[in-house]
Scaffold this motif. Structure first.
Motif, PDB file in Angstrom:
ATOM      1  N   MET A 190       0.856  -1.187   0.000  1.00 16.21           N
ATOM      2  CA  MET A 190       0.000   0.000   0.000  1.00 16.21           C
ATOM      3  C   MET A 190       0.897   1.244   0.000  1.00 16.21           C
ATOM      4  O   MET A 190       1.737   1.410   0.865  1.00 16.21           O
ATOM      5  CB  MET A 190      -0.875  -0.016   1.252  1.00 16.21           C
ATOM      6  CG  MET A 190      -1.770   1.200   1.388  1.00 16.21           C
ATOM      7  SD  MET A 190      -3.005   1.019   2.700  1.00 16.21           S
ATOM      8  CE  MET A 190      -1.994   0.613   4.116  1.00 16.21           C
ATOM      9  N   SER A 191       0.673   2.102  -1.003  1.00 13.34           N
ATOM     10  CA  SER A 191       1.483   3.316  -1.071  1.00 13.34           C
ATOM     11  C   SER A 191       0.947   4.357  -0.085  1.00 13.34           C
ATOM     12  O   SER A 191      -0.247   4.384   0.227  1.00 13.34           O
ATOM     13  CB  SER A 191       1.465   3.899  -2.493  1.00 13.34           C
ATOM     14  OG  SER A 191       0.145   4.196  -2.888  1.00 13.34           O
ATOM     15  N   VAL A 192       1.856   5.184   0.394  1.00  5.87           N
ATOM     16  CA  VAL A 192       1.508   6.182   1.413  1.00  5.87           C
ATOM     17  C   VAL A 192       1.976   7.551   0.941  1.00  5.87           C
ATOM     18  O   VAL A 192       3.075   7.703   0.407  1.00  5.87           O
ATOM     19  CB  VAL A 192       2.173   5.839   2.769  1.00  5.87           C
ATOM     20  CG1 VAL A 192       1.949   6.949   3.780  1.00  5.87           C
ATOM     21  CG2 VAL A 192       1.634   4.517   3.301  1.00  5.87           C
ATOM     22  N   LYS A 193       1.108   8.546   1.135  1.00  2.49           N
ATOM     23  CA  LYS A 193       1.467   9.925   0.818  1.00  2.49           C
ATOM     24  C   LYS A 193       1.304  10.787   2.068  1.00  2.49           C
ATOM     25  O   LYS A 193       0.442  10.515   2.912  1.00  2.49           O
ATOM     26  CB  LYS A 193       0.559  10.472  -0.290  1.00  2.49           C
ATOM     27  CG  LYS A 193       0.732   9.791  -1.645  1.00  2.49           C
ATOM     28  CD  LYS A 193      -0.084  10.471  -2.729  1.00  2.49           C
ATOM     29  CE  LYS A 193      -1.569  10.361  -2.456  1.00  2.49           C
ATOM     30  NZ  LYS A 193      -2.394  10.885  -3.569  1.00  2.49           N
ATOM     31  N   ILE A 194       2.146  11.812   2.185  1.00  9.24           N
ATOM     32  CA  ILE A 194       2.025  12.781   3.273  1.00  9.24           C
ATOM     33  C   ILE A 194       1.739  14.141   2.641  1.00  9.24           C
ATOM     34  O   ILE A 194       2.520  14.627   1.814  1.00  9.24           O
ATOM     35  CB  ILE A 194       3.312  12.851   4.120  1.00  9.24           C
ATOM     36  CG1 ILE A 194       3.612  11.486   4.739  1.00  9.24           C
ATOM     37  CG2 ILE A 194       3.171  13.920   5.205  1.00  9.24           C
ATOM     38  CD1 ILE A 194       4.936  11.426   5.486  1.00  9.24           C
ATOM     39  N   GLN A 195       0.617  14.734   3.017  1.00  6.37           N
ATOM     40  CA  GLN A 195       0.253  16.045   2.476  1.00  6.37           C
ATOM     41  C   GLN A 195       0.097  17.044   3.609  1.00  6.37           C
ATOM     42  O   GLN A 195      -0.174  16.672   4.749  1.00  6.37           O
ATOM     43  CB  GLN A 195      -1.062  15.955   1.687  1.00  6.37           C
ATOM     44  CG  GLN A 195      -0.975  15.153   0.406  1.00  6.37           C
ATOM     45  CD  GLN A 195      -2.307  15.117  -0.337  1.00  6.37           C
ATOM     46  OE1 GLN A 195      -3.331  15.597   0.154  1.00  6.37           O
ATOM     47  NE2 GLN A 195      -2.297  14.539  -1.526  1.00  6.37           N
ATOM     48  N   THR A 196       0.257  18.321   3.272  1.00  3.74           N
ATOM     49  CA  THR A 196       0.084  19.390   4.254  1.00  3.74           C
ATOM     50  C   THR A 196      -1.181  20.164   3.936  1.00  3.74           C
ATOM     51  O   THR A 196      -1.407  20.538   2.782  1.00  3.74           O
ATOM     52  CB  THR A 196       1.294  20.351   4.241  1.00  3.74           C
ATOM     53  OG1 THR A 196       2.461  19.614   4.620  1.00  3.74           O
ATOM     54  CG2 THR A 196       1.091  21.507   5.209  1.00  3.74           C
ATOM     55  N   ARG A 197      -2.010  20.364   4.956  1.00  2.68           N
ATOM     56  CA  ARG A 197      -3.231  21.153   4.758  1.00  2.68           C
ATOM     57  C   ARG A 197      -2.884  22.575   4.354  1.00  2.68           C
ATOM     58  O   ARG A 197      -2.001  23.198   4.933  1.00  2.68           O
ATOM     59  CB  ARG A 197      -4.039  21.231   6.059  1.00  2.68           C
ATOM     60  CG  ARG A 197      -4.795  19.997   6.418  1.00  2.68           C
ATOM     61  CD  ARG A 197      -5.662  20.248   7.658  1.00  2.68           C
ATOM     62  NE  ARG A 197      -6.301  19.002   8.069  1.00  2.68           N
ATOM     63  CZ  ARG A 197      -5.734  18.095   8.836  1.00  2.68           C
ATOM     64  NH1 ARG A 197      -4.510  18.310   9.307  1.00  2.68           N
ATOM     65  NH2 ARG A 197      -6.359  16.978   9.145  1.00  2.68           N
ATOM     66  N   PRO A 250      -4.402  -7.941  -4.792  1.00  2.00           N
ATOM     67  CA  PRO A 250      -3.984  -7.882  -6.194  1.00  2.00           C
ATOM     68  C   PRO A 250      -4.096  -6.463  -6.736  1.00  2.00           C
ATOM     69  O   PRO A 250      -4.970  -5.692  -6.323  1.00  2.00           O
ATOM     70  CB  PRO A 250      -4.995  -8.810  -6.896  1.00  2.00           C
ATOM     71  CG  PRO A 250      -5.554  -9.676  -5.828  1.00  2.00           C
ATOM     72  CD  PRO A 250      -5.512  -8.885  -4.566  1.00  2.00           C
ATOM     73  N   ALA A 251      -3.215  -6.120  -7.643  1.00  6.96           N
ATOM     74  CA  ALA A 251      -3.254  -4.788  -8.269  1.00  6.96           C
ATOM     75  C   ALA A 251      -4.620  -4.582  -8.908  1.00  6.96           C
ATOM     76  O   ALA A 251      -5.149  -5.468  -9.574  1.00  6.96           O
ATOM     77  CB  ALA A 251      -2.150  -4.675  -9.315  1.00  6.96           C
ATOM     78  N   GLY A 252      -5.190  -3.427  -8.658  1.00  6.66           N
ATOM     79  CA  GLY A 252      -6.474  -3.129  -9.283  1.00  6.66           C
ATOM     80  C   GLY A 252      -7.679  -3.454  -8.435  1.00  6.66           C
ATOM     81  O   GLY A 252      -8.789  -3.013  -8.740  1.00  6.66           O
ATOM     82  N   GLN A 253      -7.512  -4.235  -7.363  1.00  2.74           N
ATOM     83  CA  GLN A 253      -8.674  -4.536  -6.509  1.00  2.74           C
ATOM     84  C   GLN A 253      -9.006  -3.322  -5.651  1.00  2.74           C
ATOM     85  O   GLN A 253      -8.152  -2.801  -4.940  1.00  2.74           O
ATOM     86  CB  GLN A 253      -8.399  -5.750  -5.618  1.00  2.74           C
ATOM     87  CG  GLN A 253      -9.609  -6.138  -4.759  1.00  2.74           C
ATOM     88  CD  GLN A 253      -9.417  -7.457  -4.005  1.00  2.74           C
ATOM     89  OE1 GLN A 253      -8.611  -8.293  -4.410  1.00  2.74           O
ATOM     90  NE2 GLN A 253     -10.152  -7.624  -2.914  1.00  2.74           N
ATOM     91  N   GLU A 282     -15.071   1.874 -10.952  1.00  3.77           N
ATOM     92  CA  GLU A 282     -15.392   2.985 -11.862  1.00  3.77           C
ATOM     93  C   GLU A 282     -15.329   4.328 -11.138  1.00  3.77           C
ATOM     94  O   GLU A 282     -15.085   5.358 -11.763  1.00  3.77           O
ATOM     95  CB  GLU A 282     -16.801   2.798 -12.436  1.00  3.77           C
ATOM     96  CG  GLU A 282     -16.948   1.590 -13.355  1.00  3.77           C
ATOM     97  CD  GLU A 282     -18.397   1.355 -13.741  1.00  3.77           C
ATOM     98  OE1 GLU A 282     -19.235   2.249 -13.472  1.00  3.77           O
ATOM     99  OE2 GLU A 282     -18.696   0.278 -14.301  1.00  3.77           O
ATOM    100  N   LEU A 283     -15.555   4.309  -9.829  1.00  2.63           N
ATOM    101  CA  LEU A 283     -15.632   5.562  -9.064  1.00  2.63           C
ATOM    102  C   LEU A 283     -14.286   6.031  -8.522  1.00  2.63           C
ATOM    103  O   LEU A 283     -14.117   7.211  -8.222  1.00  2.63           O
ATOM    104  CB  LEU A 283     -16.610   5.386  -7.895  1.00  2.63           C
ATOM    105  CG  LEU A 283     -18.072   5.090  -8.261  1.00  2.63           C
ATOM    106  CD1 LEU A 283     -18.881   4.782  -7.002  1.00  2.63           C
ATOM    107  CD2 LEU A 283     -18.688   6.274  -8.997  1.00  2.63           C
ATOM    108  N   LEU A 284     -13.332   5.086  -8.355  1.00  5.72           N
ATOM    109  CA  LEU A 284     -12.041   5.428  -7.753  1.00  5.72           C
ATOM    110  C   LEU A 284     -10.909   5.254  -8.753  1.00  5.72           C
ATOM    111  O   LEU A 284     -10.942   4.353  -9.594  1.00  5.72           O
ATOM    112  CB  LEU A 284     -11.769   4.542  -6.532  1.00  5.72           C
ATOM    113  CG  LEU A 284     -12.725   4.663  -5.344  1.00  5.72           C
ATOM    114  CD1 LEU A 284     -12.323   3.693  -4.245  1.00  5.72           C
ATOM    115  CD2 LEU A 284     -12.766   6.083  -4.799  1.00  5.72           C
ATOM    116  N   CYS A 285      -9.913   6.109  -8.633  1.00  7.82           N
ATOM    117  CA  CYS A 285      -8.687   5.932  -9.425  1.00  7.82           C
ATOM    118  C   CYS A 285      -7.584   5.434  -8.483  1.00  7.82           C
ATOM    119  O   CYS A 285      -7.754   5.416  -7.255  1.00  7.82           O
ATOM    120  CB  CYS A 285      -8.276   7.235 -10.093  1.00  7.82           C
ATOM    121  SG  CYS A 285      -7.787   8.535  -8.936  1.00  7.82           S
ATOM    122  N   GLU A 286      -6.467   5.069  -9.051  1.00  7.58           N
ATOM    123  CA  GLU A 286      -5.376   4.486  -8.259  1.00  7.58           C
ATOM    124  C   GLU A 286      -4.905   5.451  -7.164  1.00  7.58           C
ATOM    125  O   GLU A 286      -4.590   5.051  -6.048  1.00  7.58           O
ATOM    126  CB  GLU A 286      -4.209   4.105  -9.177  1.00  7.58           C
ATOM    127  CG  GLU A 286      -3.151   3.272  -8.481  1.00  7.58           C
ATOM    128  CD  GLU A 286      -2.060   2.807  -9.442  1.00  7.58           C
ATOM    129  OE1 GLU A 286      -0.988   2.427  -8.939  1.00  7.58           O
ATOM    130  OE2 GLU A 286      -2.279   2.829 -10.656  1.00  7.58           O
TER     131      GLU A 286
END
Length: 564
Positions: free
Chosen positions: A1-8, A347-350, A450-454
């Motif tokens: 699972m990829s993780v991102k850190i963002q600043t508000r 699996p990728a894509g699930q 269909e509703l979510l992207c990667e």
């Protein structure tokens, strides 16, 4: 699972206005990043609450209830079987009782009756001789139950906060989310809605010169401990209106001005009510009340909240505590069974996770769905057997997917699949035929993909950026702890790089680590961590005023870390 850190991001103009009004600069920045624009939004006085006149049908409901009170009609509250429903029921019972109403309650059993005001429940209510049915935290989807109650000669008043479906019950409805309601806070919990109705009722009775020596005018502030508990436990968004309700309830708790049941729940959970926090309500008191509805009968939780002596409350709280221990054991067993059916990495894509076993417990599916959602960062639905060949599921979602809307799409595209459903953006429930679990799994995956992207499926830590070492202090941690944070008004977290000075194991699978930044050292807790921490790390953390043996010390709680 990829993780991102963002600043508000935050509104600089709003931040400066808050500082100019006297707010602490850090707190001003944090609040400006949470859409606070005016200094008044930092106030928690009850006078700042939105007026009940803006809540559609609230005054009409007050008139109907005032008539019932004066005519000595028998009012029967029909509650939901979660903590919001239990506190809403207790608020209705206490508030109406204080105004001289003849009032009792009926709460459906999750396993016998299902959710909401059903035709079967209407039969039970009629059998108890009710004149007026008052729903709390349910009813917006009960078209058949309302119609049947009316056919039996009962009047029905619905108070709810859930999102409405295409058809509404044909009765008086108070719900900020119903069509045509312009009330500015759409985030009231069920307990908040009935509290508003009671304030309108008191005003209506006042206008009728009802209050006298025989029926003194009640102080509805006495209900705010219950309102705060239900609001936090139901994980509704803490907009300004809800923050006022929660803050006022917390102040009453800390002053010891709470009902016997809430005090007993604090004691059973070994939490100090003098230092009550939203965390206590969400993770200590709320789960103990919910355990009654999950494993037994919510009447037990409501009885605890209505207890008229400390001794009775303590006995009932002890029973709730035992049920909560049992709930945790069932939850752990179910979670492990569910995890055993999935690979370590999906699996990728699930895009979704769905679990079902014939021995799953219906009362715990929502919690297990939440754990699976956290583990895989995917919308998760867990099913358990019901009756009549049906299974009932409970789902939890991630920020980018509105779960109820997704289920609505499934029901429209596959009309014969879902028997009934309802809920919110982040949580929903549904029933399907047992033989259709596989079909639903495929349909749900198809719709959600269909509703979510990667990018939506990358776990994102949204932080408040960096803190200078000079601001990472015990005083600042205490200052932050004094505010009301929660759903939609996230507790502050920060991201910084630190050097690792030393580390030691704590307990079975935790670590205490000494970190350094700008020449200052900080003690940090790494929960559920057994790995060796590298020499330099990037972290997402929260400064906490930790109490240990009557001493307060600053600790950093690490939510996420990676090698820098």
């Amino acid at each position: 699972m990829s993780v991102k850190i963002q600043t508000r991001e935050f509104n600089l103009e709003a931040c400066e206005a808050l500082i100019a009004a006297g707010a602490d600069p850090l707190l001003a920045r944090l609040c400006a990043a949470r859409s606070v624009e005016r200094p008044e939004e930092l106030q928690d006085k009850l006078a700042g609450l939105l007026p009940f006149e803006g809540l559609k049908n609230c005054q009409a409901a007050a008139v109907r209830l005032a008539d019932a009170v004066q005519k000595r009609e028998r009012i029967l509250i029909v509650a939901d079987y979660d903590a919001d429903g239990a506190t809403a029921c207790a608020v209705g019972m206490r508030g109406l009782g204080a105004m001289g109403a003849r009032v009792d309650f009926l709460v459906p059993n999750r396993f016998e009756h299902g959710y909401g005001l059903t035709p079967e429940l209407a039969e039970l209510a009629a059998g108890q001789g009710a004149d007026l049915l008052l729903t709390v935290d349910n009813g917006i989807a009960s078209t058949a139950g309302v119609a049947h109650a009316q056919a039996l000669g009962l009047d029905v008043l619905v108070t709810d906060h859930h999102l409405p479906g295409d058809a509404l019950p044909d009765c008086l409805i108070v719900n900020p989310n119903q069509p045509g309601c312009t009330f500015a806070s759409k985030n009231l919990a069920g307990v908040g809605v009935i509290f508003y109705v009671l304030t309108a009722l008191r005003s209506e009775l006042r206008s009728r010169n009802y209050f006298s020596d025989r029926h003194p005018e009640p102080n509805l502030g006495m209900l705010l401990d219950l309102v705060a508990l239900g609001t936090v436990a139901d994980v509704v968004t803490l907009d300004h209106n809800n923050r006022i309700l929660v803050s006022q309830g917390l102040k009453r708790m800390r002053a010891g001005k709470m009902c016997h049941g809430i005090r007993a729940l604090f004691e059973a959970a070994k939490r100090d009510w003098r230092k009550a926090q939203p965390f206590d309500m969400g993770f200590a008191l709320g789960p103990r009340i919910n355990a009654a509805g999950r494993l037994d009968d919510m009447s037990l939780g409501i009885a605890c909240l209505l207890a008229d002596s400390a001794e009775t409350a303590q006995q009932l709280a002890a029973q709730l505590n035992d049920l909560n221990i049992e709930r945790r054991e069932i939850e752990q067993s179910m979670l492990q069974d569910a995890l055993d059916t999935f690979p370590e990495t999906l699996p990728a894509g699930q895009t979704t996770v769905t679990a079902y076993r014939e021995d799953f417990h219906q009362g715990v599916v929502g919690i297990v769905a939440s754990r699976l959602k956290d583990r895989f960062y995917r919308p998760a639905i867990v099913f358990a057997p019901a009756d009549n060949g049906e299974v009932r599921g409970s789902g939890r979602s991630i920020p980018k997917l509105h779960l109820r809307d997704a289920l609505d799409l499934v029901s429209k595209r596959y009309p014969d699949l879902i028997l009934k459903f309802g809920g919110h953006a982040m949580a929903a429930g549904l029933s399907i035929a047992a033989e259709n679990v596989g079909r639903f799994q495929a349909a749900f995956e198809c719709i959600v993909s269909e509703l979510l992207c990667e990018d939506d499926l990358s776990q994102t830590y949204i932080t408040d950026g960096s803190l200078p070492a000079s601001e990472i202090t015990l005083a600042q941690a205490q200052n932050l702890a004094g505010q009301v944070w929660g759903q939609g008004f996230a507790p502050p977290s920060f991201t910084d790089e630190f050097s690792v000075i030393r580390q030691q194991a704590m307990g079975v699978n935790h670590k205490k680590v000494w970190l350094q930044k700008e020449g200052c050292q900080f003690e940090a807790m790494f929960w559920r961590c057994t790995e060796e921490i590298p020499e330099r790390i990037r972290t997402v953390y929260r400064p906490v005023a930790n109490e240990w043996r009557n001493n307060l010390e600053l600790q950093l709680y690490i939510d996420y870390w990676e090698a820098a």
